[in-house]
Design a protein around this motif. Structure first.
Motif, PDB file in Angstrom:
ATOM      1  N   UNK A 135       4.879   4.493  -3.095  1.00  0.00           N
ATOM      2  CA  UNK A 135       3.634   4.311  -3.830  1.00  0.00           C
ATOM      3  C   UNK A 135       3.266   2.828  -3.813  1.00  0.00           C
ATOM      4  N   UNK A 136       2.070   2.520  -4.206  1.00  0.00           N
ATOM      5  CA  UNK A 136       1.564   1.150  -4.173  1.00  0.00           C
ATOM      6  C   UNK A 136       2.434   0.235  -5.043  1.00  0.00           C
ATOM      7  N   UNK A 137       2.772  -0.939  -4.509  1.00  0.00           N
ATOM      8  CA  UNK A 137       3.552  -1.973  -5.202  1.00  0.00           C
ATOM      9  C   UNK A 137       4.961  -1.536  -5.588  1.00  0.00           C
ATOM     10  N   UNK A 138       5.502  -0.530  -4.933  1.00  0.00           N
ATOM     11  CA  UNK A 138       6.864  -0.067  -5.193  1.00  0.00           C
ATOM     12  C   UNK A 138       7.843  -0.884  -4.361  1.00  0.00           C
ATOM     13  N   UNK A 139       9.027  -1.109  -4.887  1.00  0.00           N
ATOM     14  CA  UNK A 139      10.087  -1.775  -4.131  1.00  0.00           C
ATOM     15  C   UNK A 139      11.023  -0.696  -3.623  1.00  0.00           C
ATOM     16  N   UNK A 140      11.237  -0.676  -2.321  1.00  0.00           N
ATOM     17  CA  UNK A 140      12.089   0.315  -1.680  1.00  0.00           C
ATOM     18  C   UNK A 140      13.504  -0.215  -1.605  1.00  0.00           C
ATOM     19  N   UNK A 141      14.447   0.563  -2.065  1.00  0.00           N
ATOM     20  CA  UNK A 141      15.853   0.194  -1.957  1.00  0.00           C
ATOM     21  C   UNK A 141      16.541   1.226  -1.088  1.00  0.00           C
TER      22      UNK A 141
ATOM     23  N   UNK B 224       0.828  -1.198   0.000  1.00  0.00           N
ATOM     24  CA  UNK B 224       0.000   0.000   0.000  1.00  0.00           C
ATOM     25  C   UNK B 224       0.867   1.255   0.000  1.00  0.00           C
ATOM     26  N   UNK B 225       0.299   2.367  -0.441  1.00  0.00           N
ATOM     27  CA  UNK B 225       1.027   3.627  -0.486  1.00  0.00           C
ATOM     28  C   UNK B 225       1.035   4.271   0.896  1.00  0.00           C
ATOM     29  N   UNK B 226       2.215   4.657   1.362  1.00  0.00           N
ATOM     30  CA  UNK B 226       2.342   5.381   2.615  1.00  0.00           C
ATOM     31  C   UNK B 226       3.780   5.828   2.824  1.00  0.00           C
TER      32      UNK B 226
END
Length: 66
Positions: free
Chosen positions: A31-37, A7-9
């Motif tokens: 954002x929704x479905x983003x992969x954080x690096x 989810x976006x947060x």
């Protein structure tokens, strides 16, 4: 380090060294479905505690940087 978010947060990330000092802190809007690096190449070699606040959930992990 990669983390996937459904989810976006906003996510707040802190890296704390063995002396309890916050050595790196970031607030990231996901954002929704983003992969954080999270880039840790600027940290010195050592053991860190990573604290991540995602909404009302807190994630704590030990990180070893070589």
């Amino acid at each position: 380090m990669k983390i996937s978010q459904v989810v976006a947060q906003k996510i707040q990330v802190q890296f704390i060294d063995h002396q309890g000092k916050v050595v790196k802190q970031q607030t990231i809007a996901m954002s929704k479905n983003q992969i954080l690096e999270i880039v840790v190449s600027d940290l010195r070699s050592g053991i860190y505690t990573m604290m991540m606040q995602v909404g009302d959930q807190q994630i704590v992990r030990k990180i070893i940087k070589y």
